[in-house]
Design a protein around this motif. Structure first.
Motif, PDB file in Angstrom:
ATOM      1  N   VAL A 126      23.553  -4.056  10.758  1.00 27.94           N
ATOM      2  CA  VAL A 126      23.981  -4.302   9.389  1.00 27.94           C
ATOM      3  C   VAL A 126      24.883  -5.534   9.382  1.00 27.94           C
ATOM      4  CG1 VAL A 126      25.228  -3.394   7.374  1.00 27.94           C
ATOM      5  CG2 VAL A 126      23.950  -1.822   8.863  1.00 27.94           C
ATOM      6  N   GLU A 127      24.719  -6.356   8.362  1.00 21.35           N
ATOM      7  CA  GLU A 127      25.620  -7.478   8.158  1.00 21.35           C
ATOM      8  C   GLU A 127      26.183  -7.394   6.744  1.00 21.35           C
ATOM      9  OE1 GLU A 127      25.736 -12.393   8.280  1.00 21.35           O
ATOM     10  OE2 GLU A 127      23.823 -11.334   7.981  1.00 21.35           O
ATOM     11  N   VAL A 128      27.475  -7.585   6.629  1.00 17.34           N
ATOM     12  CA  VAL A 128      28.148  -7.663   5.337  1.00 17.34           C
ATOM     13  C   VAL A 128      28.599  -9.103   5.133  1.00 17.34           C
ATOM     14  CG1 VAL A 128      30.069  -6.860   3.920  1.00 17.34           C
ATOM     15  CG2 VAL A 128      28.986  -5.297   5.542  1.00 17.34           C
ATOM     16  N   ILE A 129      28.308  -9.652   3.961  1.00 16.22           N
ATOM     17  CA  ILE A 129      28.723 -11.010   3.632  1.00 16.22           C
ATOM     18  C   ILE A 129      29.642 -10.930   2.420  1.00 16.22           C
ATOM     19  CG2 ILE A 129      27.955 -13.343   3.049  1.00 16.22           C
ATOM     20  CD1 ILE A 129      25.179 -12.510   4.167  1.00 16.22           C
ATOM     21  N   HIS A 130      30.901 -11.318   2.623  1.00 16.87           N
ATOM     22  CA  HIS A 130      31.862 -11.193   1.515  1.00 16.87           C
ATOM     23  C   HIS A 130      32.868 -12.337   1.555  1.00 16.87           C
ATOM     24  CE1 HIS A 130      34.482  -8.303   4.192  1.00 16.87           C
ATOM     25  NE2 HIS A 130      34.405  -9.511   4.691  1.00 16.87           N
ATOM     26  N   SER A 131      33.838 -12.302   0.632  1.00 16.67           N
ATOM     27  CA  SER A 131      34.756 -13.424   0.432  1.00 16.67           C
ATOM     28  C   SER A 131      35.880 -13.415   1.468  1.00 16.67           C
ATOM     29  CB  SER A 131      35.356 -13.347  -0.964  1.00 16.67           C
ATOM     30  OG  SER A 131      36.310 -12.299  -1.042  1.00 16.67           O
ATOM     31  N   PRO A 132      36.597 -14.539   1.586  1.00 16.87           N
ATOM     32  CA  PRO A 132      37.745 -14.579   2.496  1.00 16.87           C
ATOM     33  C   PRO A 132      38.807 -13.539   2.167  1.00 16.87           C
ATOM     34  CG  PRO A 132      37.083 -16.810   1.921  1.00 16.87           C
ATOM     35  CD  PRO A 132      36.275 -15.891   1.050  1.00 16.87           C
ATOM     36  N   LEU A 133      39.105 -13.336   0.868  1.00 17.40           N
ATOM     37  CA  LEU A 133      40.115 -12.344   0.522  1.00 17.40           C
ATOM     38  C   LEU A 133      39.650 -10.938   0.897  1.00 17.40           C
ATOM     39  CD1 LEU A 133      42.418 -12.251  -2.522  1.00 17.40           C
ATOM     40  CD2 LEU A 133      41.296 -10.166  -1.789  1.00 17.40           C
ATOM     41  N   MET A 134      38.394 -10.614   0.614  1.00 17.86           N
ATOM     42  CA  MET A 134      37.864  -9.310   1.015  1.00 17.86           C
ATOM     43  C   MET A 134      37.965  -9.144   2.528  1.00 17.86           C
ATOM     44  SD  MET A 134      34.370  -9.063  -1.227  1.00 17.86           S
ATOM     45  CE  MET A 134      34.281  -9.713  -2.880  1.00 17.86           C
ATOM     46  N   HIS A 135      37.635 -10.211   3.234  1.00 13.66           N
ATOM     47  CA  HIS A 135      37.647 -10.135   4.692  1.00 13.66           C
ATOM     48  C   HIS A 135      39.055  -9.880   5.211  1.00 13.66           C
ATOM     49  CE1 HIS A 135      35.908 -10.695   8.620  1.00 13.66           C
ATOM     50  NE2 HIS A 135      36.888 -11.532   8.940  1.00 13.66           N
ATOM     51  N   ARG A 142      36.649  -9.031  -5.340  1.00 17.35           N
ATOM     52  CA  ARG A 142      35.944  -7.748  -5.370  1.00 17.35           C
ATOM     53  C   ARG A 142      34.428  -7.860  -5.399  1.00 17.35           C
ATOM     54  NH1 ARG A 142      39.961  -6.151 -10.067  1.00 17.35           N
ATOM     55  NH2 ARG A 142      41.876  -6.176  -8.840  1.00 17.35           N
ATOM     56  N   ALA A 143      33.862  -8.879  -5.976  1.00 20.85           N
ATOM     57  CA  ALA A 143      32.410  -9.023  -6.065  1.00 20.85           C
ATOM     58  C   ALA A 143      32.112 -10.482  -6.379  1.00 20.85           C
ATOM     59  CB  ALA A 143      31.845  -8.118  -7.169  1.00 20.85           C
ATOM     60  N   PRO A 144      30.957 -10.955  -5.873  1.00 15.56           N
ATOM     61  CA  PRO A 144      29.854 -10.240  -5.242  1.00 15.56           C
ATOM     62  C   PRO A 144      30.070  -9.999  -3.742  1.00 15.56           C
ATOM     63  CG  PRO A 144      29.311 -12.550  -5.398  1.00 15.56           C
ATOM     64  CD  PRO A 144      30.652 -12.388  -6.069  1.00 15.56           C
ATOM     65  N   ALA A 145      29.211  -9.130  -3.214  1.00 10.09           N
ATOM     66  CA  ALA A 145      29.123  -8.898  -1.776  1.00 10.09           C
ATOM     67  C   ALA A 145      27.671  -8.570  -1.455  1.00 10.09           C
ATOM     68  CB  ALA A 145      30.030  -7.765  -1.339  1.00 10.09           C
ATOM     69  N   THR A 146      27.238  -8.981  -0.276  1.00  9.19           N
ATOM     70  CA  THR A 146      25.843  -8.786   0.141  1.00  9.19           C
ATOM     71  C   THR A 146      25.792  -7.949   1.410  1.00  9.19           C
ATOM     72  OG1 THR A 146      25.160 -10.896  -0.819  1.00  9.19           O
ATOM     73  CG2 THR A 146      23.735  -9.967   0.900  1.00  9.19           C
ATOM     74  N   VAL A 147      24.825  -7.056   1.462  1.00  6.65           N
ATOM     75  CA  VAL A 147      24.576  -6.251   2.654  1.00  6.65           C
ATOM     76  C   VAL A 147      23.147  -6.505   3.128  1.00  6.65           C
ATOM     77  CG1 VAL A 147      24.324  -3.906   3.563  1.00  6.65           C
ATOM     78  CG2 VAL A 147      26.246  -4.469   2.054  1.00  6.65           C
ATOM     79  N   VAL A 148      23.005  -6.830   4.417  1.00  3.92           N
ATOM     80  CA  VAL A 148      21.696  -7.057   5.030  1.00  3.92           C
ATOM     81  C   VAL A 148      21.504  -6.013   6.123  1.00  3.92           C
ATOM     82  CG1 VAL A 148      20.215  -8.690   6.249  1.00  3.92           C
ATOM     83  CG2 VAL A 148      21.894  -9.536   4.583  1.00  3.92           C
ATOM     84  N   MET A 149      20.372  -5.305   6.080  1.00  3.05           N
ATOM     85  CA  MET A 149      20.091  -4.275   7.079  1.00  3.05           C
ATOM     86  C   MET A 149      18.801  -4.585   7.810  1.00  3.05           C
ATOM     87  SD  MET A 149      20.963  -0.699   5.096  1.00  3.05           S
ATOM     88  CE  MET A 149      22.520  -0.426   4.235  1.00  3.05           C
TER      89      MET A 149
END
Length: 459
Positions: free
Chosen positions: A304-313, A381-388
């Motif tokens: 699984v890969e999560v792609i999100h923002s610097p603040l989320m990270h 908070r959004a957007p965020a992407t999930v790759v499986m």
């Protein structure tokens, strides 16, 4: 005071802080739109519910034991435990309970979990009626969110909920104490000396994260009480050379006044769908979308890969390590959230309890999850992407909006199920009969003539 008179008072004030104080001192229940009143009731019920579920969370019983042992004048109710403590102590504990499970509503900041406990504690102490309480609560929550929305420039790592929430709490309490504009401005000046909070607690996943709103709630109530006794303070708490916006996060005070008294931030406050940091919600919704569409289980997913923002990270992207504070580690780990979703099919109150967090299968599955930072994504908070990577091949889903946002809010039934689950959670759930009394009392709070009896027959 009507809206025209309030605007005139603001126009004649000499500073940003005095203009804000004039607005707070002049806002009455009759100035609140009906939709804002209903939203305030929904947020109040949501905050009470999550606080009931959080009363036994790590750190909460210890804080309650300390303050109960200190004692003091029996002024305000301790939610979930019963009994009364001095208003500032009750505000501290009730805010801690509400923040503990990270299930409380969020706007630009978590205004309600700072303002509501302080306002309700002072409302009980002062024996005001339900309409006066609602006006104060709305005014304080609106101010805290407006201050958060006025932030400009680089985020320095302050915990904005507490550095802005203390002013919202002070505003609500000043209104309930009947302070005039001058004394309210002093309450803000006193609050300035107590504004504090850091995201270091989030990053290190420490229990003090859930204490920071409590410090703000207590300080806000204390600031208003001191101002009511005539204690003076700086008049330019917000805009002064060493005021809030200069000394803490840079901000534009002008944004605070956009639609002030006409539009209320509560209308844009988001309820929380999951008891974890808001920075994981979009990724979790994206994952659940794939799970439902393809009938996925953990066995179907190899990576699984999560792609999100610097603040989320910064807040939820670190490797999952529950060794110090299991519950806080789970709440601030997007890896844990996705592992729970794939292994269990849900992320709910049971999933942030210690036994669930320390499940070896979850820890092992988090090793399959990578996190990537999208530097172009400036969102919190959004957007965020999930790759499986799955037996179906590579699957990807992006959640472009925060779940249960003001634009796509939960249904009344969904909120009722959340409240019911929270009130019924833990070793001392609120009995169904008492639960109904409390819910009905919130819904009809305008008819309450003495807030000191708000919890009668409930605790």
């Amino acid at each position: 005071m009507n809206t025209t008179a309030a605007n005139a008072a603001q126009a004649g004030a000499r500073s940003v802080s005095e203009r804000i104080a004039a607005h707070i001192a002049g806002l009455d229940y009759d100035a609140l739109p009906a939709a804002v009143v209903e939203r305030a009731k929904a947020l109040m019920l949501d905050t009470l519910a999550v606080a009931w579920a959080g009363r036994d969370a790590p750190g909460a019983p210890e804080a309650h034991g300390l303050l109960a042992a200190d004692g003091g004048k029996a002024e305000s109710t301790v939610w979930g435990y019963g009994g009364r403590l001095p208003a500032s102590s009750a505000a501290f504990l009730n805010s801690l309970f509400g923040a503990a499970l990270d299930y409380d509503a969020v706007n630009t900041v978590h205004a309600d979990v700072c303002v509501l406990p302080a306002a309700l504690a002072i409302a009980e102490r002062q024996r005001v009626d339900g309409k006066a309480f609602l006006a104060a609560y709305v005014a304080g929550a609106d101010l805290a969110a407006r201050l958060g929305g006025a932030l400009t420039g680089r985020h320095k790592g302050w915990f904005t909920t507490s550095i802005y929430g203390v002013f919202g709490a002070a505003a609500a309490c000043a209104r309930l104490l009947g302070l005039d504009a001058a004394a309210t401005a002093h309450a803000f000046g006193i609050a300035l000396s107590q504004a504090s909070g850091t995201q270091q607690a989030n990053i290190e996943q420490a229990l003090t994260k859930r204490l920071q709103s409590a410090f703000a709630a207590r300080a806000g109530a204390f600031s208003a009480l001191l101002a009511g006794r005539g204690v003076s303070a700086p008049r330019e708490a917000f805009e002064g050379r060493f005021g809030l916006f200069q000394l803490y996060q840079e901000g534009d005070p002008g944004k605070v006044f956009e639609g002030l008294g006409e539009r209320f931030a509560l209308a844009q406050t988001n309820f929380k769908k999951y008891p974890i940091c808001a920075c994981s919600h979009a990724a979790l919704d994206a994952a659940f979308s794939l799970i439902r569409e393809y009938g996925l289980t953990a066995g179907d997913v190899t990576a699984v890969e999560v792609i999100h923002s610097p603040l989320m990270h910064r807040l939820v992207g670190a490797p999952f390590d529950p060794s110090s504070n299991p519950q806080v580690a789970a709440q601030f780990s997007v890896r844990y959230a996705l592992a729970s979703a794939l292994l269990r099919g849900h992320v709910d109150l049971d999933d942030i309890q210690e036994d669930a967090v320390l499940d070896p299968a979850v820890r092992a599955f988090t090793q399959r999850i990578d996190v990537t930072v999208d530097e172009a994504n400036t969102s919190s908070r959004a957007p965020a992407t999930v790759v499986m990577q799955t037996r179906h091949g590579r699957l990807s889903r992006t959640a472009s909006a925060f779940p249960w946002s003001a634009e796509a809010p939960p249904t009344p039934d969904e909120l009722a199920r959340k409240a019911d689950a929270c009130f019924g959670y833990g070793p001392a759930p609120l009995a169904p009969g008492a639960r109904k009394i409390l819910i009905d009392r919130v819904r009809g709070i305008e008819a309450v003539d003495d807030m000191s009896r708000f919890f009668a027959d409930v605790l």
